[in-house]
Motif scaffolding. Structure first.
Motif, mmCIF file in Angstrom:
data_model
loop_
_atom_site.group_PDB
_atom_site.id
_atom_site.type_symbol
_atom_site.label_atom_id
_atom_site.label_comp_id
_atom_site.label_asym_id
_atom_site.label_seq_id
_atom_site.Cartn_x
_atom_site.Cartn_y
_atom_site.Cartn_z
ATOM 1 N N GLN A 83 0.833 -1.200 0.000
ATOM 2 C CA GLN A 83 0.000 0.000 0.000
ATOM 3 C C GLN A 83 0.871 1.254 0.000
ATOM 4 O O GLN A 83 0.602 2.210 -0.747
ATOM 5 N N ASP A 84 1.921 1.262 0.812
ATOM 6 C CA ASP A 84 2.821 2.413 0.843
ATOM 7 C C ASP A 84 3.449 2.652 -0.525
ATOM 8 O O ASP A 84 3.555 3.797 -0.984
ATOM 9 N N THR A 95 -4.684 5.232 -5.644
ATOM 10 C CA THR A 95 -5.572 5.353 -4.492
ATOM 11 C C THR A 95 -6.638 4.262 -4.444
ATOM 12 O O THR A 95 -7.614 4.372 -3.702
ATOM 13 N N ASP A 118 -8.928 -3.343 6.975
ATOM 14 C CA ASP A 118 -10.169 -2.576 6.929
ATOM 15 C C ASP A 118 -10.723 -2.377 8.338
ATOM 16 O O ASP A 118 -11.148 -1.273 8.716
ATOM 17 N N GLY A 128 -8.558 0.125 10.309
ATOM 18 C CA GLY A 128 -8.400 1.451 9.733
ATOM 19 C C GLY A 128 -7.090 1.680 9.023
ATOM 20 O O GLY A 128 -6.791 2.811 8.611
ATOM 21 N N THR A 129 -6.301 0.629 8.829
ATOM 22 C CA THR A 129 -5.021 0.794 8.143
ATOM 23 C C THR A 129 -5.134 0.589 6.631
ATOM 24 O O THR A 129 -4.185 0.882 5.904
ATOM 25 N N ARG A 167 -6.204 2.179 3.661
ATOM 26 C CA ARG A 167 -6.501 3.593 3.409
ATOM 27 C C ARG A 167 -7.154 3.821 2.053
ATOM 28 O O ARG A 167 -7.572 4.934 1.737
ATOM 29 N N ARG A 214 -13.993 -0.731 3.004
ATOM 30 C CA ARG A 214 -13.024 -0.355 1.980
ATOM 31 C C ARG A 214 -12.558 -1.557 1.160
ATOM 32 O O ARG A 214 -12.040 -1.395 0.066
ATOM 33 N N ASP A 233 -9.821 12.219 -3.816
ATOM 34 C CA ASP A 233 -8.681 11.321 -4.002
ATOM 35 C C ASP A 233 -7.922 11.815 -5.225
ATOM 36 O O ASP A 233 -8.429 11.721 -6.356
ATOM 37 N N LEU A 270 -5.768 11.541 -0.182
ATOM 38 C CA LEU A 270 -6.881 10.626 0.080
ATOM 39 C C LEU A 270 -7.942 11.367 0.881
ATOM 40 O O LEU A 270 -7.670 11.852 1.992
ATOM 41 N N ALA A 302 -1.624 11.903 1.567
ATOM 42 C CA ALA A 302 -1.376 10.522 1.987
ATOM 43 C C ALA A 302 0.030 10.348 2.525
ATOM 44 O O ALA A 302 0.315 9.358 3.166
#
Length: 542
Positions: free
Chosen positions: A208-209, A217, A241, A244-245, A247, A277, A511, A537, A542
């Motif tokens: 993701q990073d 996104t 999800d 909350g990580t 994103r 998400r 986004d 985001l 982000a």
């Protein structure tokens, strides 16, 4: 909460470049206005975000990627940073020295052109890691390089038959050479230590990073679920999800087990996720392999290097029975699943379109947004069927260029006529087909600007990772706005998120990707020089 005002740059709204002077207002994470400043009302309290002459566009959405698999590769023996056998072996040897406690050496990312005929040998791995099994998938994930110990642990020898959906490459005497194609990979992969939930979660966050740094996104993960011998990323996505990580917005394509039929439908329904998400609302059907190892399904046989029909590989492999495929797709469509086809060869593309046609006939035209990924070789008679059936072409533009895998391992075995049918983006667009776009990362670079460059130019400069050769089938190029739309609004539509993201219009999430170049003014050959300066985001960097 103050407004933000993105100004002083070019705006691409997901479909077209907007007039000079366009500004974008954001409040509470959503877009509240798009237009000339004077048309948006009082802006005195708005905090300016200076685009500094660059481009504001919707965050890119990768419609076909394998981020968790890529994250594991980044965290293990990553061969994607090299391109030749000596370099690969040095990396493997160093990794083995630095990780003495690992039971297996895993990772991957090597390229077929690094080896004669795309087939590496077990003996070279034996020389650097003789005492532990080694299993290294290539960059496209359709083959694996293994050492002798891995073969021995799997019981693979000269007497082992090829599985129906794969091939064991062999030496002259019949002994396994050290390369397993397609379904033969599972003979060894089933022995790998199972990845833990923590491993998968860490891989997801690392991926993701990386993707966020490139302005991406959202994406569709092209395989989640219980694929034999492979990672099931579902738990990692659900955990991210829940905590909350996660994103970004992700759609997961659940794996269709090619050895089963509709008896697996209840489990797919049970594993379907429709909120949050992460949503597992698609089903991945891999219809064939890849052209480079002659497992892509063709309407006519492959050729030998001398131009004669191939004596061994024939016309490729159907991974799912074509007679049953229409019924499978119609059933999935009826249950509200999208079908995500892997279709490389012209026979596989035709089978996918036939199956979509069957679903439309049985269930009506308003079914799932089914899409065909890769569409490398498309028979001209099938070009117009995409639009008529409402089937989206999910393109990986970075592959539509001259490079060794194309020039040495593909074109000679297709012949001039079929080689000219490859990656027909221009023809598909002209015929009205909906386009979305992705990278298939880690098969190739996840950088969408490189893909856009090739979609427009059908070539990539050597200093940007290409070969610098003349354009590949330049008549199949698409214009810049069409390519950008495929990576933004087109992929959002495929993921069923066009009411949330993928465009710059009032009411959608803010986004964004902000580029350091004005894409509306840049020369086409300079697209690959642009880079993402910042990713946003929902109205926050982000």
């Amino acid at each position: 909460m103050n407004d933000l005002l993105f100004r002083n740059g070019t705006v691409f709204d997901g479909h077209r470049f907007l007039p000079a002077g366009t500004v974008v207002r954001v409040r509470g994470g959503r877009i509240t206005g798009v237009g000339q400043a004077e048309s948006l009302g009082p802006l005195g309290s708005a905090e300016p975000v200076d685009l500094d002459g660059g481009t504001l566009l919707p965050g890119f959405i990768d419609a076909h990627a394998h981020p968790v698999f890529a994250g594991h590769q980044l965290r293990h023996c990553d061969l994607s940073v090299a391109s030749a056998e000596p370099e690969y072996l040095e990396i493997v040897a160093r990794y083995a020295r630095e990780h003495p406690d690992e039971e297996w050496i895993t990772g991957g990312g090597w390229e077929l052109p690094a080896f004669p005929a795309g087939v590496p040998a077990r003996q070279s791995l034996d020389a650097v890691v003789p005492d532990r099994p080694v299993y290294l998938p290539n960059c496209d994930g359709h083959g694996a390089w293994v050492n002798s110990l891995a073969l021995r642990l799997a019981g693979i020898d000269a007497r082992t038959p090829d599985p129906p959906d794969g091939r064991i490459e062999r030496e002259a005497g019949g002994e396994p050479a050290g390369m397993l194609q397609e379904g033969a990979m599972a003979l060894v992969a089933r022995l790998l230590p199972e990845m833990t939930d923590d491993d998968n979660y860490a891989a997801l966050l690392a991926a993701q990073d990386r993707l966020l740094s490139l302005g991406i996104t959202g994406w569709q993960d092209a395989i989640v679920g219980r694929m034999p011998g492979e990672i099931d990323a579902t738990g990692a996505y659900l955990r991210a999800d829940r905590t909350g990580t996660l994103r970004v917005n992700v759609v997961g394509a659940q794996w269709w087990d090619r050895d089963q039929g509709l008896e697996q439908l209840p489990e797919l329904l049970h594993r379907r996720v429709t909120a949050g998400r992460f949503r597992a609302t698609s089903v991945k059907m891999m219809l064939d392999g890849v052209a480079e190892n002659h497992t892509a399904a063709l309407l006519e046989p492959y050729l030998e290097a001398d131009g004669c029909p191939a004596r061994q590989s024939g016309s490729g492999i159907d991974f799912i029975d074509p007679a049953q495929l229409p019924g499978f797709v119609a059933a999935l469509d009826r249950e509200g699943f999208q079908v995500h086809f892997h279709a490389i060869g012209d026979r596989a593309v035709r089978q996918a379109l036939d199956a979509v046609a069957a679903a439309r006939a049985r269930n009506g035209p308003a079914g799932g947004r089914h899409h065909l990924a890769h569409v490398q070789i498309v028979h001209p008679e099938d070009i117009g069927r995409f639009a008529g059936l409402g089937a989206t072409a999910n393109i990986q533009p970075l592959w539509a260029t001259h490079e060794p895998q194309m020039d040495e391992l593909t074109i000679p075995f297709l012949g001039e006529r079929r080689a000219g049918w490859q990656y027909p983006f221009g023809s598909l667009h002209a015929a009205g087909a909906a386009l979305c776009a992705g990278s298939d990362w880690p098969v190739s670079s996840p950088d969408p600007l490189l893909g856009v460059h090739v979609a427009v130019n059908r070539s990539l400069p050597a200093d940007a990772g290409g070969t610098g050769q003349d354009p590949f089938l330049p008549g199949q190029a698409i214009d810049l706005a069409t390519a950008l739309a495929a990576y933004t609004s087109g992929s959002a539509r495929t993921n069923g998120l066009e009411s949330v993201t993928g465009s710059i219009k009032t009411g959608l999430d803010a986004d964004f990707a902000i580029l350091d170049a004005d894409l509306a003014a840049i020369e086409s050959r300079e697209i690959c020089r642009a880079s993402v300066r910042q990713t946003w985001l929902r109205g926050r960097p982000a």
